[in-house]
Design a protein around this motif. Structure first.
Motif, mmCIF file in Angstrom:
data_model
loop_
_atom_site.group_PDB
_atom_site.id
_atom_site.type_symbol
_atom_site.label_atom_id
_atom_site.label_comp_id
_atom_site.label_asym_id
_atom_site.label_seq_id
_atom_site.Cartn_x
_atom_site.Cartn_y
_atom_site.Cartn_z
ATOM 1 N N THR A 119 0.856 -1.176 0.000
ATOM 2 C CA THR A 119 0.000 0.000 0.000
ATOM 3 C C THR A 119 0.894 1.228 0.000
ATOM 4 O O THR A 119 1.655 1.467 0.944
ATOM 5 C CB THR A 119 -0.929 0.027 1.216
ATOM 6 N N VAL A 120 0.827 1.986 -1.092
ATOM 7 C CA VAL A 120 1.649 3.188 -1.267
ATOM 8 C C VAL A 120 0.710 4.384 -1.347
ATOM 9 O O VAL A 120 -0.150 4.443 -2.228
ATOM 10 C CB VAL A 120 2.515 3.095 -2.545
ATOM 11 N N ASP A 121 0.851 5.305 -0.422
ATOM 12 C CA ASP A 121 0.000 6.499 -0.371
ATOM 13 C C ASP A 121 -1.479 6.130 -0.418
ATOM 14 O O ASP A 121 -2.288 6.733 -1.136
ATOM 15 C CB ASP A 121 0.347 7.460 -1.518
ATOM 16 N N GLY A 122 -1.822 5.089 0.337
ATOM 17 C CA GLY A 122 -3.213 4.707 0.478
ATOM 18 C C GLY A 122 -3.779 3.821 -0.608
ATOM 19 O O GLY A 122 -4.946 3.435 -0.542
ATOM 20 N N TYR A 187 14.909 18.462 -14.155
ATOM 21 C CA TYR A 187 13.697 18.742 -13.376
ATOM 22 C C TYR A 187 13.425 17.494 -12.551
ATOM 23 O O TYR A 187 12.960 16.491 -13.065
ATOM 24 C CB TYR A 187 12.536 19.013 -14.328
ATOM 25 N N VAL A 188 13.719 17.538 -11.246
ATOM 26 C CA VAL A 188 13.850 16.336 -10.427
ATOM 27 C C VAL A 188 12.716 16.230 -9.413
ATOM 28 O O VAL A 188 12.493 17.140 -8.614
ATOM 29 C CB VAL A 188 15.205 16.345 -9.684
ATOM 30 N N GLU A 189 12.022 15.097 -9.433
ATOM 31 C CA GLU A 189 10.891 14.898 -8.524
ATOM 32 C C GLU A 189 11.200 13.857 -7.457
ATOM 33 O O GLU A 189 11.710 12.770 -7.756
ATOM 34 C CB GLU A 189 9.641 14.448 -9.296
ATOM 35 N N THR A 190 10.857 14.175 -6.210
ATOM 36 C CA THR A 190 10.868 13.178 -5.146
ATOM 37 C C THR A 190 9.521 12.460 -5.169
ATOM 38 O O THR A 190 8.470 13.076 -5.026
ATOM 39 C CB THR A 190 11.087 13.827 -3.765
ATOM 40 N N LYS A 191 9.545 11.141 -5.367
ATOM 41 C CA LYS A 191 8.324 10.332 -5.463
ATOM 42 C C LYS A 191 8.001 9.687 -4.113
ATOM 43 O O LYS A 191 8.868 9.084 -3.473
ATOM 44 C CB LYS A 191 8.510 9.224 -6.504
ATOM 45 N N HIS A 192 6.777 9.854 -3.657
ATOM 46 C CA HIS A 192 6.293 9.225 -2.424
ATOM 47 C C HIS A 192 7.260 9.438 -1.249
ATOM 48 O O HIS A 192 7.636 8.486 -0.555
ATOM 49 C CB HIS A 192 6.076 7.730 -2.644
ATOM 50 N N PRO A 193 7.680 10.674 -0.998
ATOM 51 C CA PRO A 193 8.723 10.893 0.013
ATOM 52 C C PRO A 193 8.325 10.480 1.432
ATOM 53 O O PRO A 193 9.171 9.961 2.174
ATOM 54 C CB PRO A 193 8.995 12.398 -0.077
ATOM 55 N N THR A 194 7.055 10.683 1.820
ATOM 56 C CA THR A 194 6.651 10.267 3.165
ATOM 57 C C THR A 194 6.705 8.756 3.303
ATOM 58 O O THR A 194 7.186 8.217 4.314
ATOM 59 C CB THR A 194 5.230 10.787 3.479
ATOM 60 N N TYR A 195 6.223 8.052 2.294
ATOM 61 C CA TYR A 195 6.266 6.585 2.289
ATOM 62 C C TYR A 195 7.693 6.082 2.470
ATOM 63 O O TYR A 195 7.962 5.211 3.308
ATOM 64 C CB TYR A 195 5.669 6.082 0.969
ATOM 65 N N ARG A 197 10.331 7.727 3.606
ATOM 66 C CA ARG A 197 10.925 8.144 4.876
ATOM 67 C C ARG A 197 10.547 7.162 5.976
ATOM 68 O O ARG A 197 11.375 6.816 6.832
ATOM 69 C CB ARG A 197 10.473 9.560 5.222
ATOM 70 N N LYS A 198 9.315 6.675 5.960
ATOM 71 C CA LYS A 198 8.872 5.722 6.977
ATOM 72 C C LYS A 198 9.578 4.374 6.841
ATOM 73 O O LYS A 198 9.659 3.609 7.803
ATOM 74 C CB LYS A 198 7.353 5.545 6.891
ATOM 75 N N LEU A 199 10.119 4.105 5.643
ATOM 76 C CA LEU A 199 10.896 2.875 5.435
ATOM 77 C C LEU A 199 12.377 3.059 5.774
ATOM 78 O O LEU A 199 13.166 2.117 5.640
ATOM 79 C CB LEU A 199 10.779 2.424 3.971
ATOM 80 N N GLY A 200 12.752 4.259 6.195
ATOM 81 C CA GLY A 200 14.161 4.531 6.469
ATOM 82 C C GLY A 200 14.956 4.829 5.217
ATOM 83 O O GLY A 200 16.193 4.732 5.220
ATOM 84 N N LEU A 201 14.257 5.196 4.132
ATOM 85 C CA LEU A 201 14.914 5.482 2.857
ATOM 86 C C LEU A 201 14.596 6.916 2.409
ATOM 87 O O LEU A 201 14.209 7.160 1.271
ATOM 88 C CB LEU A 201 14.443 4.481 1.793
ATOM 89 N N GLU A 261 -1.006 12.181 6.249
ATOM 90 C CA GLU A 261 -0.228 11.648 7.367
ATOM 91 C C GLU A 261 -0.177 12.617 8.550
ATOM 92 O O GLU A 261 -0.168 12.205 9.710
ATOM 93 C CB GLU A 261 1.187 11.323 6.901
ATOM 94 N N SER A 262 -0.136 13.915 8.257
ATOM 95 C CA SER A 262 0.016 14.908 9.330
ATOM 96 C C SER A 262 -1.317 15.404 9.878
ATOM 97 O O SER A 262 -1.353 16.108 10.892
ATOM 98 C CB SER A 262 0.814 16.107 8.824
#
Length: 381
Positions: A119-122, A187-195, A197-201, A261-262
């Motif tokens: 489950t990624v971002d719900g 042009y650089v995108e961070t994908k699913h950063p909260t997901y 971060r919770k994995l330690g990555l 999440e917040s």
């Protein structure tokens, strides 16, 4: 980056025929803006700026060095990368961490046991995921066309390229910059950063380290940073990255996942309002909206009247770089489709010009040569 609109196929427009004119156009615009050293800031890029979406993925499998190279050769002003991590913490270029559709992993018996549901971002996804592979393992895979039913000719290039690391892209950009006498914009995108971060990555720290190593961390660096999660953009700023930043905007009813999440009650619709745009302007230089947020479509899919978004964003001091233009009928507004084949090319030139007329500062395109030709025609009109 992106959210799938109503879109669809391709017919290879001889890269040699159209590419030459587009290359001249793009190179001339950049040279005029910044001389041999390239633009001093994003404000000196050609406007409207043409961003090669995942490279030139209308013609090559997305997020491969082949797709990036073709986008550059066709004349794209800026070239996009989406970043996800491997199990051992390397940043690689994929639109999603689920690599089922963009690599040959499903055909590799040695990795059959890695198939899983996450489950990624719900949202639940079943397949193979970058965070379950080391970089060495990932490098044994080969990239392939994501939507072969729409872009059948792109399947010619299945298996040609590996999944690139972001560091490989940075080295490629350095080589191309030296060869062309100008800096290469990314042009650089961070994908699913909260997901992640919770994995330690966590993505942001790894990205900041690489950008510093390659001198792309300052306000004048030829790099845009983007994310659908505003807190990721804020974190990149707190890490000392001064390059221009863009908040991507999903459909109006959607909440950014970091808001979920917040417990932040706001949705994208709130961020589209003047007060939301003013808030974004406190830590970013631009927004990346969905095209229907720039020009509304009626219930049949035809273009209606422009919204106030461009005007409101400019009033807040923000750039507007919407996504994503594609050439195929199934991705175009109804009034720009030609014929009944959803995979055939429609009047993409006309559609891009219609969006340019709203005053947007740039556009993401799977077919950067089309967008460049539309820009040339728009400037003459």
């Amino acid at each position: 980056m992106e959210q799938e609109q109503q879109l669809g196929r391709r017919a290879l427009l001889g890269a040699t025929a159209l590419g030459t004119g587009a290359m001249v156009l793009g190179a001339a615009g950049t040279a005029a803006a910044g001389g041999n050293g390239g633009p001093a800031s994003y404000k000196e890029l050609p406007v409207p700026t043409v961003v090669g979406h995942r490279g030139a993925c209308g013609y090559r499998p997305e997020h491969t060095l082949g797709s990036y190279q073709l986008a550059l050769d066709l004349g794209a002003d800026v070239i996009e990368q989406d970043l996800v991590p491997t199990k051992d913490g390397h940043l690689v270029c994929r639109h999603e961490n689920d690599i089922t559709a963009t690599t040959d992993v499903a055909d590799r018996p040695e990795f059959a046991g890695r198939k899983t549901t996450k489950t990624v971002d719900g949202q639940a996804h079943t397949g193979w995921f970058t965070e379950d592979f080391t970089l060495a393992e990932l490098k044994t895979l080969r990239a392939k066309e994501r939507i072969p039913d729409v872009r059948q000719r792109n399947t010619l290039y299945d298996g040609v390229w590996q999944v690139p690391t972001f560091e490989e892209v940075l080295k490629w950009a350095e080589r191309e910059g030296r060869a062309r006498g100008r800096r290469i914009w990314l042009y650089v995108e961070t994908k699913h950063p909260t997901y992640f971060r919770k994995l330690g990555l966590g993505l942001e720290e790894r990205l900041a380290k690489l950008l510093r190593r390659y001198g792309r961390d300052t306000a004048g660096s030829p790099t845009f940073l983007q994310s659908f999660e505003p807190s990721s953009i804020q974190r990149l700023g707190k890490l000392g990255l001064r390059c221009p930043k863009v908040v991507l905007l999903d459909e109006p009813t959607v909440k950014p996942w970091d808001f979920v999440e917040s417990g932040d009650p706001r949705t994208t619709a709130d961020l589209l309002k003047p007060e939301g745009l003013k808030w974004i302007a406190g830590f970013a230089q631009g927004i990346g909206p969905w095209l229907p947020q720039v020009i509304a479509q009626d219930d049949k899919g035809k273009l209606g009247e422009p919204t106030t978004l461009v005007r409101d964003a400019h009033a807040a001091g923000l750039l507007v770089h919407p996504y994503t233009m594609r050439n195929e009928n199934s991705f175009l507004p109804l009034d720009f489709r030609v014929g009944d084949d959803p995979a055939a090319y429609g009047n993409a030139l006309g559609a891009v010009k219609a969006y340019f007329a709203t005053g947007i500062d740039g556009i993401f395109s799977d077919n950067p040569d089309t967008a460049l030709l539309a820009r040339q025609a728009f400037r003459r009109s």
